[in-house]
Scaffold this motif. Structure first.
Motif, PDB file in Angstrom:
ATOM      1  N   LYS A   1      11.498  -1.481  16.837  1.00 49.61           N
ATOM      2  CA  LYS A   1      10.972  -2.719  17.411  1.00 49.61           C
ATOM      3  C   LYS A   1      12.032  -3.362  18.305  1.00 49.61           C
ATOM      4  O   LYS A   1      11.734  -3.834  19.402  1.00 49.61           O
ATOM      5  CB  LYS A   1      10.606  -3.664  16.262  1.00 49.61           C
TER       6      LYS A   1
ATOM      7  N   GLN B   1      18.531  -4.621  10.374  1.00 55.68           N
ATOM      8  CA  GLN B   1      18.438  -4.852   8.922  1.00 55.68           C
ATOM      9  C   GLN B   1      18.255  -3.566   8.140  1.00 55.68           C
ATOM     10  O   GLN B   1      17.529  -3.524   7.161  1.00 55.68           O
ATOM     11  CB  GLN B   1      17.305  -5.819   8.609  1.00 55.68           C
TER      12      GLN B   1
ATOM     13  N   ILE C   1      19.431 -12.557  19.820  1.00 57.57           N
ATOM     14  CA  ILE C   1      20.571 -13.261  19.246  1.00 57.57           C
ATOM     15  C   ILE C   1      21.744 -13.282  20.213  1.00 57.57           C
ATOM     16  O   ILE C   1      22.049 -12.271  20.834  1.00 57.57           O
ATOM     17  CB  ILE C   1      21.011 -12.564  17.946  1.00 57.57           C
ATOM     18  N   THR C   2      22.387 -14.425  20.348  1.00 54.58           N
ATOM     19  CA  THR C   2      23.609 -14.483  21.142  1.00 54.58           C
ATOM     20  C   THR C   2      24.681 -15.233  20.364  1.00 54.58           C
ATOM     21  O   THR C   2      24.381 -15.957  19.429  1.00 54.58           O
ATOM     22  CB  THR C   2      23.392 -15.192  22.484  1.00 54.58           C
TER      23      THR C   2
ATOM     24  N   GLN D   1      14.769 -14.649  10.827  1.00 57.65           N
ATOM     25  CA  GLN D   1      14.072 -13.409  11.168  1.00 57.65           C
ATOM     26  C   GLN D   1      12.788 -13.251  10.353  1.00 57.65           C
ATOM     27  O   GLN D   1      11.781 -12.774  10.862  1.00 57.65           O
ATOM     28  CB  GLN D   1      15.008 -12.212  10.943  1.00 57.65           C
TER      29      GLN D   1
ATOM     30  N   LEU E   1      13.151 -11.722  18.198  1.00 58.62           N
ATOM     31  CA  LEU E   1      14.335 -12.580  18.160  1.00 58.62           C
ATOM     32  C   LEU E   1      15.476 -11.996  18.977  1.00 58.62           C
ATOM     33  O   LEU E   1      15.854 -10.843  18.815  1.00 58.62           O
ATOM     34  CB  LEU E   1      14.796 -12.762  16.706  1.00 58.62           C
TER      35      LEU E   1
ATOM     36  N   ILE F   1      12.246  -1.724  12.116  1.00 56.25           N
ATOM     37  CA  ILE F   1      12.758  -2.859  12.884  1.00 56.25           C
ATOM     38  C   ILE F   1      13.647  -2.364  14.014  1.00 56.25           C
ATOM     39  O   ILE F   1      13.657  -2.928  15.101  1.00 56.25           O
ATOM     40  CB  ILE F   1      13.537  -3.825  11.974  1.00 56.25           C
TER      41      ILE F   1
ATOM     42  N   LEU G   1      22.721  -8.830  24.820  1.00 53.14           N
ATOM     43  CA  LEU G   1      21.625  -9.229  23.943  1.00 53.14           C
ATOM     44  C   LEU G   1      21.777  -8.494  22.624  1.00 53.14           C
ATOM     45  O   LEU G   1      21.821  -7.268  22.586  1.00 53.14           O
ATOM     46  CB  LEU G   1      20.291  -8.846  24.579  1.00 53.14           C
ATOM     47  N   ILE G   2      21.866  -9.251  21.538  1.00 51.51           N
ATOM     48  CA  ILE G   2      22.144  -8.652  20.235  1.00 51.51           C
ATOM     49  C   ILE G   2      20.901  -8.630  19.357  1.00 51.51           C
ATOM     50  O   ILE G   2      20.179  -9.615  19.287  1.00 51.51           O
ATOM     51  CB  ILE G   2      23.241  -9.455  19.502  1.00 51.51           C
ATOM     52  N   THR G   3      20.662  -7.520  18.700  1.00 42.28           N
ATOM     53  CA  THR G   3      19.576  -7.468  17.725  1.00 42.28           C
ATOM     54  C   THR G   3      20.081  -6.828  16.442  1.00 42.28           C
ATOM     55  O   THR G   3      21.088  -6.149  16.431  1.00 42.28           O
ATOM     56  CB  THR G   3      18.371  -6.658  18.237  1.00 42.28           C
ATOM     57  N   GLN G   4      19.323  -7.047  15.379  1.00 44.56           N
ATOM     58  CA  GLN G   4      19.751  -6.629  14.054  1.00 44.56           C
ATOM     59  C   GLN G   4      18.616  -5.836  13.412  1.00 44.56           C
ATOM     60  O   GLN G   4      17.494  -6.337  13.298  1.00 44.56           O
ATOM     61  CB  GLN G   4      20.038  -7.907  13.254  1.00 44.56           C
TER      62      GLN G   4
ATOM     63  N   PRO H   1      24.967 -15.048   9.333  1.00 45.69           N
ATOM     64  CA  PRO H   1      24.124 -13.886   9.045  1.00 45.69           C
ATOM     65  C   PRO H   1      23.016 -14.196   8.039  1.00 45.69           C
ATOM     66  O   PRO H   1      21.879 -13.754   8.214  1.00 45.69           O
ATOM     67  CB  PRO H   1      25.118 -12.880   8.484  1.00 45.69           C
TER      68      PRO H   1
ATOM     69  N   PHE I   1      24.975  -7.836  10.153  1.00 48.14           N
ATOM     70  CA  PHE I   1      26.328  -8.346  10.321  1.00 48.14           C
ATOM     71  C   PHE I   1      26.735  -9.273   9.208  1.00 48.14           C
ATOM     72  O   PHE I   1      27.274 -10.335   9.425  1.00 48.14           O
ATOM     73  CB  PHE I   1      26.572  -8.996  11.682  1.00 48.14           C
TER      74      PHE I   1
ATOM     75  N   PHE J   1      29.478 -14.834  13.934  1.00 46.91           N
ATOM     76  CA  PHE J   1      28.972 -14.393  12.644  1.00 46.91           C
ATOM     77  C   PHE J   1      29.984 -13.556  11.896  1.00 46.91           C
ATOM     78  O   PHE J   1      29.676 -12.513  11.364  1.00 46.91           O
ATOM     79  CB  PHE J   1      27.629 -13.680  12.717  1.00 46.91           C
TER      80      PHE J   1
ATOM     81  N   LEU K   1      21.045 -17.096  29.780  1.00 44.96           N
ATOM     82  CA  LEU K   1      20.577 -15.726  29.559  1.00 44.96           C
ATOM     83  C   LEU K   1      19.236 -15.722  28.845  1.00 44.96           C
ATOM     84  O   LEU K   1      18.296 -15.038  29.251  1.00 44.96           O
ATOM     85  CB  LEU K   1      21.623 -14.966  28.739  1.00 44.96           C
TER      86      LEU K   1
END
Lengths: 340, 340
Positions: free
Chosen positions: B109, B101, A97-98, A85, A95, B106, B96-99, A78, B72, A72, A113
């Motif tokens: 969460k 925003q 994300i990888t 999302q 959610l 969030i 493990l990726i989260t966003q 993104p 991102f 990204f 994973l």
DNA sequence: TTGTACGCGTTATCAG
DNA sequence: CTGATAACGCGTACAA
């Protein structure tokens, strides 16, 4: 590594059964207010946190879906993720994300994973290195629905969301032709990616339709990133093999080419006109502003996620379909023929 | 929703005990080769997959760490993530990726999501909306190490990786002063972010050092995104309140400002010079190229992840420290004083 | 070499 | 209202 407090611990402390504790914490009606209070206080004091694995082992639902994207760094994914999302959130899902970093190996690792986190469905845009087709199929077989978007597997039968790359590449090329450019080249994307092939095919067919000669000389591989476009353009300049216009695989390569053009003391569009693909924010900010195909990134995300949700809700197996979304061309200064 | 095959299923099919099946699949030596083969074949036929939750319930290790970033869309976080991923991969962990925003809600969460996936540690760059301080603390208390980077919590005691925003903002401002610009403004970032405060402080102190007047008039809030810089600049133009130069909170706001400048028929740096912050790829591609502070994004990721790994390995509680990394200023055309 | 039995932390069922 | 007890799927001492 600290030890967690468990239901048993707090049951022991209060001399009651774990069942009661469980119910009290779930705030159920069939438990007296005073024990409820006692339990909740004790829970807070012991800093109790339910063990998620134990819970999941029971009700087998994670309300989580997984996502695999190649990268990204560009704005494309993104934006797609924002769309995803939105749908996911509305449906009360989570959610994960990888990022596969364009590596087939990492992609497989990521899928594993996600699987081991028991996601209920997977959204994926595959790496350009190749396809883990057997693995995608295995996931689907084991009951985890998969939806492809943007970069899709050609072999696996599953819902797919793409844009009509062929048609848009065709249009973009025709746009250059109609503008009176004569020597038109194409900077091609990664060779084994279906989007590359489609865009190249669109370019070639448009050229042929207008009786332009198509040889291998006018098509140059330039990859995905701006450096590649930069180098490809430098090569052309070095060989003194300058086209009037170039239809580039994407915006980054076009921007890289633009940089090389400027550095060589040439001008865009005067000497070389450019058309990008998959609109980035930068396209408007750069000088000259770049003509580009604007993909409905947000909508791609929304559509892909919706297709997944559909599969999750309907236990019926519906035939998988491919959704083609419409994109639009933003014509800007970089492709205006000033000689005309 | 398909039902998974379990150890029991395949034990039943072969009329042996689950224990044997378990051992056979683990490929242990204390099981005969023939039963091993039988089991493995049956497993494949039933499409057996170990239930990850059950496994984790046992050995309580996930070898996974979680990441929370605000967004991102800009290139900053993706680059940091690359650094993180390198360290994580080398250590055999998963990411493990989260966003978030930029939303506090969030973010919480996401933290809960990571927690319920039993990540062994968390890397976070907090949202600009505010700090979930209580929650960060709770995580740490419950034994999940947390490392902050870039955007850090001011209240929670944990390892932090930042760059020396104050000093660099100071340098950037001095650079403009030494270049002979007289009327210098600052486009401020989100008010409740520590980085915003630091950069603003650096700006003010540099101005004061050189006996420039500092009033509220020369500081304008412009947020993080390019639209905000665009609007802020448009406002100045509308009010006919043009500075010689602007030190912007980051590159996107600077690029937004640049767009407004061009649209108004003005020139950069002739009419208004610009300095950005946290170098993006675009900085070099835009016309004029943008002076910017280049942060060691990859290294930030590497450092943050390393600090986390350290904590994971050393069971000893080391005092948390703040690592300040060095950045550098790339001087380009956008901040050259042509009148001088 | 294989089977029995128990524990991991929860929730649900069924008595009391 | 509360307490045993089983079950979720797996690993593993211990016994056979």
């Amino acid at each position: 590594m600290k030890k967690y407090a468990t239901l048993k611990d707090i049951a022991k402390a209060l001399n009651i059964s774990t069942a009661t504790v469980s119910r009290a914490l779930a705030d159920r009606w069939d438990v007296s207010c005073e024990t409820k209070k006692l339990v909740q206080e004790e829970a807070k004091r012991q800093n109790y946190r339910p063990n998620p694995m134990a819970t999941r082992l029971q009700n087998k639902r994670t309300k989580t879906i997984g996502l695999v994207v190649p990268e990204f760094k560009s704005a494309f994914f993104p934006n797609v993720i924002s769309g995803i999302q939105k749908v996911i959130d509305d449906a009360g899902y989570n959610l994960l994300i990888t990022q596969s970093q364009e590596s087939k190996e990492i992609e497989e690792k990521n899928l594993k994973l996600l699987e081991s986190n028991m996601v209920e469905g997977i959204l994926i845009s595959i790496t350009r290195e190749g396809e883990n087709d057997e693995y995608y199929q295995r996931l689907i077989d084991s009951g985890i629905p998969v939806v492809f978007f943007n970069r899709v597997s050609s072999k696996v039968d599953a819902p797919k969301v793409i844009i009509d790359d062929y048609r848009l590449a065709f249009f973009a090329t025709e746009h250059l032709i109609y503008n009176g450019f004569k020597k038109i080249y194409h900077f091609e994307g990664p060779v084994n990616l279906s989007v590359s092939k489609e865009r190249k095919r669109g370019f070639i067919d448009a050229m042929k339709k207008h009786h332009r000669e198509v040889s291998e000389k006018i098509i140059h591989t330039a990859g995905v990133f701006s450096e590649k476009g930069y180098i490809a353009m430098q090569n052309l300049i070095a060989k003194n093999d300058l086209p009037d216009a170039i239809f580039c695989f994407n915006d980054p390569t076009a921007l890289g080419a633009l940089k090389a053009i400027k550095e060589a003391g040439l001008k865009c569009p005067d000497d070389v006109a450019l058309v990008g693909f998959s609109e980035t924010e930068i396209a408007q900010l750069v000088e000259p502003p770049l003509t580009s195909i604007e993909q409905p990134t947000f909508e791609i995300g929304v559509t892909a996620a919706s297709l997944l949700m559909e599969q999750l809700n309907d236990c019926v197996v519906t035939p998988s379909r491919t959704v083609k979304l419409i994109a639009k061309m933003n014509i800007r200064k970089s492709s205006i023929n000033i000689k005309k």
